[in-house]
Design a protein around this motif. Structure first.
Motif, PDB file in Angstrom:
ATOM      1  N   GLN A 114       4.913  -3.117   4.402  1.00  0.00           N
ATOM      2  CA  GLN A 114       4.064  -3.457   3.169  1.00  0.00           C
ATOM      3  C   GLN A 114       2.715  -3.192   3.474  1.00  0.00           C
ATOM      4  O   GLN A 114       2.287  -3.517   4.506  1.00  0.00           O
TER       5      GLN A 114
ATOM      6  N   ASN B 295      -0.867  -3.973   2.744  1.00  0.00           N
ATOM      7  CA  ASN B 295      -1.741  -5.236   2.119  1.00  0.00           C
ATOM      8  C   ASN B 295      -2.993  -4.746   1.409  1.00  0.00           C
ATOM      9  O   ASN B 295      -3.493  -3.645   1.706  1.00  0.00           O
ATOM     10  N   ARG B 296      -3.255  -5.543   0.580  1.00  0.00           N
ATOM     11  CA  ARG B 296      -4.858  -5.497  -0.224  1.00  0.00           C
ATOM     12  C   ARG B 296      -5.750  -6.609   0.273  1.00  0.00           C
ATOM     13  O   ARG B 296      -4.987  -7.390   0.599  1.00  0.00           O
TER      14      ARG B 296
ATOM     15  N   GLU C  60      -7.805  -1.757  -0.661  1.00  0.00           N
ATOM     16  CA  GLU C  60      -6.648  -1.627   0.238  1.00  0.00           C
ATOM     17  C   GLU C  60      -7.182  -1.733   1.762  1.00  0.00           C
ATOM     18  O   GLU C  60      -8.363  -1.474   2.024  1.00  0.00           O
TER      19      GLU C  60
ATOM     20  N   THR D 140       2.250  -5.042   7.351  1.00  0.00           N
ATOM     21  CA  THR D 140       2.956  -5.931   7.858  1.00  0.00           C
ATOM     22  C   THR D 140       4.671  -5.609   7.451  1.00  0.00           C
ATOM     23  O   THR D 140       4.769  -4.839   6.834  1.00  0.00           O
TER      24      THR D 140
ATOM     25  N   THR E 174       8.047  -7.146   5.833  1.00  0.00           N
ATOM     26  CA  THR E 174       8.688  -8.126   4.792  1.00  0.00           C
ATOM     27  C   THR E 174      10.179  -8.487   5.219  1.00  0.00           C
ATOM     28  O   THR E 174      10.526  -8.074   6.086  1.00  0.00           O
TER      29      THR E 174
ATOM     30  N   ALA F   2       1.256  -3.293  -1.647  1.00  0.00           N
ATOM     31  CA  ALA F   2       1.672  -4.622  -2.279  1.00  0.00           C
ATOM     32  C   ALA F   2       1.484  -4.856  -3.603  1.00  0.00           C
ATOM     33  O   ALA F   2       0.386  -4.120  -4.381  1.00  0.00           O
TER      34      ALA F   2
ATOM     35  N   ARG G 106      -1.804  -8.972  -7.333  1.00  0.00           N
ATOM     36  CA  ARG G 106      -1.948 -10.336  -7.890  1.00  0.00           C
ATOM     37  C   ARG G 106      -2.873 -10.822  -8.883  1.00  0.00           C
ATOM     38  O   ARG G 106      -3.947  -9.626  -9.067  1.00  0.00           O
TER      39      ARG G 106
ATOM     40  N   TRP H  24       1.547  -3.557 -12.292  1.00  0.00           N
ATOM     41  CA  TRP H  24       1.712  -2.910 -11.169  1.00  0.00           C
ATOM     42  C   TRP H  24       3.294  -2.546 -11.367  1.00  0.00           C
ATOM     43  O   TRP H  24       4.117  -3.345 -11.924  1.00  0.00           O
TER      44      TRP H  24
END
Length: 269
Positions: free
Chosen positions: A93, A95-96, A102, A165, A167, A189, A192, A247
């Motif tokens: 993944q 990540n942000r 990013e 990372t 998952t 990712a 959110r 998303w």
């Protein structure tokens, strides 16, 4: 007087030929006592008795015999999916940061660290109108070939910004071989709540250092205003009422998820 034509025997050689035990000299000089005649090797382990020696084979099979009488536990997969361990190496993944930028800076260290040559990265330059990550560069192209990946985690260790990372997702299957080459949109990712889709400017008055230290905790009104001006229909804007989701997974990730869901439905009881 000694005969000059007679060569002296090498030190210790004559002792080995005659069977004599050479004297051992300590580091500080002097001689130590020779071992007594007949004083050979003695084991520190006490000898076993006749009964212990007779039961030794049974003790060797103790683990096997103990498991033969235990009940058999069968995991009802895929009807019942057992959670993986927290540090399980699954799908990668990207990540942000909390404001949506990013974390990947396109340094390609993950590609260099990969022993299976499964990662391909191309960097791009950030501009004021297209700021995808803090700093000067971002990962313009990011691919992971899951036909080669051995899930060793060396790419995660090499990443300087913790952008990559792993998952706990382990259901990686697809209808085609090309479908298992994940692109950047498949690895990013999910956005959110409170995050803005990149590109957008960094938080005013900050540099990439503040982002790396975790001092940026969310979006600012200036960032929201910039996105509203340049992308008024962006679904990540606050108060968006359109039909477009915030998303969606990339095509390869969506195909893998659909295949896994179909296999789970078919194999469930």
């Amino acid at each position: 007087m000694t005969d000059p034509t007679q060569r002296p025997a090498p030190r210790g050689d004559g002792a080995r030929r005659t069977g004599a035990t050479p004297a051992r000299r300590p580091a500080g000089g002097g001689e130590v006592a020779r071992p007594a005649e007949g004083d050979g090797y003695r084991s520190a382990i006490p000898p076993r008795g006749p009964l212990a020696r007779a039961l030794a084979p049974v003790g060797g099979f103790g683990v096997t015999l103990a498991n033969m009488v235990k009940p058999t536990v069968t995991e009802q997969y895929p009807s019942e999916k057992v959670p993986t361990k927290p540090r399980y190496h699954g799908r990668h993944q990207l990540n942000r940061y909390p404001d949506g930028l990013e974390k990947c800076i396109g340094c390609e260290l993950c590609a260099w660290a990969c022993p299976a040559d499964a990662i391909y990265v191309e960097a791009g330059e950030n501009t004021p109108d297209a700021q995808y990550s803090p700093g000067e560069r971002y990962g313009r192209v990011y691919q992971i070939n899951y036909l080669r990946c051995i899930f060793c985690g060396l790419c995660v260790e090499a990443c300087p910004t913790r952008a990559l990372t792993m998952t706990n997702e382990y259901e990686l299957t697809g209808p085609t071989r090309a479908g298992l080459i994940f692109e950047k949109e498949d690895l990013l990712a999910p956005l959110r709540d409170g995050m803005l889709r990149a590109p957008h400017p960094m938080v005013d008055g900050t540099t990439d250092t503040e982002y790396y230290r975790g001092e940026v905790t969310g979006t600012t009104p200036e960032q929201v205003a910039w996105v509203a001006e340049h992308r008024p229909d962006d679904p990540t804007l606050p108060g968006y009422t359109g039909d477009e989701p915030r998303w969606t997974p990339g095509p390869a990730a969506a195909a893998v998820q659909a295949t896994a869901a179909a296999a789970t439905k078919q194999g469930s009881r």
